[in-house]
Design an enzyme around this catalytic site. Structure first.
Site, mmCIF file in Angstrom:
data_model
loop_
_atom_site.group_PDB
_atom_site.id
_atom_site.type_symbol
_atom_site.label_atom_id
_atom_site.label_comp_id
_atom_site.label_asym_id
_atom_site.label_seq_id
_atom_site.Cartn_x
_atom_site.Cartn_y
_atom_site.Cartn_z
ATOM 1 N N PHE A 76 7.088 -12.183 -2.207
ATOM 2 C CA PHE A 76 8.387 -11.539 -1.974
ATOM 3 C C PHE A 76 9.032 -12.110 -0.721
ATOM 4 C CE2 PHE A 76 11.305 -7.795 -1.735
ATOM 5 C CZ PHE A 76 11.745 -7.859 -3.042
ATOM 6 N N LYS A 135 5.157 -25.037 -8.438
ATOM 7 C CA LYS A 135 4.807 -26.339 -9.022
ATOM 8 C C LYS A 135 3.306 -26.618 -8.971
ATOM 9 C CE LYS A 135 7.788 -28.418 -6.323
ATOM 10 N NZ LYS A 135 8.686 -27.324 -5.934
ATOM 11 N N GLU A 194 10.326 -22.744 -15.991
ATOM 12 C CA GLU A 194 11.598 -23.456 -15.865
ATOM 13 C C GLU A 194 11.946 -23.747 -14.414
ATOM 14 O OE1 GLU A 194 14.264 -25.652 -16.795
ATOM 15 O OE2 GLU A 194 14.010 -24.426 -18.598
ATOM 16 N N VAL A 208 11.160 -27.257 -12.132
ATOM 17 C CA VAL A 208 11.853 -28.546 -12.236
ATOM 18 C C VAL A 208 13.353 -28.293 -12.244
ATOM 19 C CG1 VAL A 208 12.190 -30.629 -13.623
ATOM 20 C CG2 VAL A 208 9.949 -29.529 -13.574
ATOM 21 N N GLU A 240 12.406 -28.674 4.664
ATOM 22 C CA GLU A 240 11.510 -27.828 5.432
ATOM 23 C C GLU A 240 11.316 -28.395 6.841
ATOM 24 O OE1 GLU A 240 10.332 -25.042 4.303
ATOM 25 O OE2 GLU A 240 10.956 -25.250 2.217
ATOM 26 N N ASP A 250 7.181 -34.021 -3.749
ATOM 27 C CA ASP A 250 7.859 -32.991 -4.550
ATOM 28 C C ASP A 250 8.396 -33.589 -5.846
ATOM 29 O OD1 ASP A 250 9.410 -30.271 -4.773
ATOM 30 O OD2 ASP A 250 10.940 -31.820 -5.005
ATOM 31 N N LYS A 287 7.326 -32.852 -9.942
ATOM 32 C CA LYS A 287 8.289 -32.523 -11.000
ATOM 33 C C LYS A 287 8.199 -33.517 -12.151
ATOM 34 C CE LYS A 287 11.456 -30.359 -7.705
ATOM 35 N NZ LYS A 287 12.704 -30.527 -6.917
ATOM 36 N N GLY A 309 17.776 -23.518 -4.179
ATOM 37 C CA GLY A 309 18.524 -22.307 -3.843
ATOM 38 C C GLY A 309 17.900 -21.086 -4.492
#
Length: 349
Positions: free
Chosen positions: A17, A133, A157, A160, A217, A228, A232, A329
């Protein structure tokens, strides 16, 4: 009776959370009308988070109250008439649940703690929706087979292109189209940095700006060194093309070695640099790679600017199909979770 809609309640357990988890909560609130039209009523019965607290309530937890507590720094343990739990194991025992929504941070080395969460949920008979991921890139085939044998759904979903629905597109709209190659820009941070450098900004300043805007980051190595993007690409290869690749099989190069001279030389020639992920057929089956490529500015990849993502799917039946959209986002990722929950609802027996 014609037109009568039966509403199905889905009991959700949210694990994580933080930024993503709260984005999902916001998306659930914002999407209530659309979910109702589809006959789905997601109800959060438990939240598990080692930082903000872990609670459950049989009748469900009010999302607005959860968001208020977390955003003001209060522990979720102060939620009125909710009971605390020690972690996911206890939440699964006392709260039950229909779907685990796994939203913890990605670890591409071990996949934990997300991998353990997904395994535990499938073992307990819950469908799984995740944005993480780690578990999918490291153990996709194992998790898919476990879910299939148990008659459960595993959906991801949000792993990626964030909220841009490429996996659902491949599963449904492009089923049977004969995908021959997948390529594109799958890391918005790198695309933002390269776009800034085209305008004359140094790599260091472009990276700093990306961090300030929240695209990168504090430790940006996962983005700029291509890890990253490699994760993906691996998820796409294994889940869409049924490859059997591991992370170390992805030929990976990042953007940190590109110089301002490289960028400007390309610009003068009407080209630009983009970090491209690519899956194509090799001599021994599917091959995957990630690395900087010089592309024409008029090409779809070259015209993409800022933190956007883009994929081109080369198919036998339709030729090239291009999809573009936000790659990051909390609201975009939240939308991906909503889309996956609706798929769980539609495909439930």
């Amino acid at each position: 009776m014609p037109g009568l809609l039966f509403v199905c309640t889905m009991r959700l357990i949210l694990v994580g959370f933080g930024t993503v988890g709260r984005g999902v909560a916001e998306s659930l609130l914002a999407s209530e009308p659309e979910l109702s039209v589809a006959g789905a009523e997601p109800r959060v019965v438990a939240v598990v988070d080692p930082v903000v607290g872990s609670v459950w309530r049989e009748g469900g937890l009010d999302l607005g109250t959860l968001l208020r507590l977390a955003d003001t720094g209060e522990s979720l343990a102060t939620y009125p008439k909710a009971e605390t739990v020690s972690g996911l194991k206890e939440a699964l025992e006392v709260a039950g649940g229909d779907v685990l929504v796994e939203l913890t941070p990605t670890d591409l080395h071990t996949g934990e703690p997300g991998l353990g969460h997904v395994r535990a949920a499938l073992k307990a008979g819950l469908h799984v929706v995740t944005t993480n991921k780690g578990p999918i890139s490291l153990a996709y085939h194992e998790l898919r087979n476990t879910a299939h044998k148990a008659g459960l759904q595993l959906r991801f979903e949000g792993t990626v292109l964030s909220g841009t629905p490429v996996l659902n597109l491949c599963e449904a709209g492009l089923a049977g189209a004969g995908i021959r190659e997948i390529r594109g820009v799958v890391n918005g941070t790198c695309n933002f940095i390269l776009t800034e450098m085209e305008g004359g900004t140094s790599y260091a300043k472009a990276l700093s700006k990306a961090q300030h805007l929240g695209y990168a980051e504090a430790d940006p190595s996962g983005d700029v060194e291509g890890r990253d993007a490699a994760a993906k690409v691996l998820i796409l290869a294994n889940s869409v093309l049924d490859a059997n690749l591991k992370l170390e099989d992805v030929n990976r190069t990042g953007i940190s070695e590109l110089t301002a001279e490289d960028i400007q030389t390309a610009c003068k020639a009407g080209k630009t640099w983009r970090l491209i992920g690519r899956i194509s057929q090799g001599e021994n089956g599917w091959e995957a790679k990630v690395g900087p490529e010089e592309v024409n500015r008029a090409d779809p990849e070259g015209s993409l600017t800022g933190p956007e993502n883009l994929l081109i799917l080369d198919t036998e039946a339709l030729g090239e199909v291009t999809i573009t959209g936000p790659g990051a986002g909390r609201r975009a990722t939240g939308h991906a979770v909503i889309a996956d929950l609706l798929e769980v609802h539609r495909n439930a027996p």
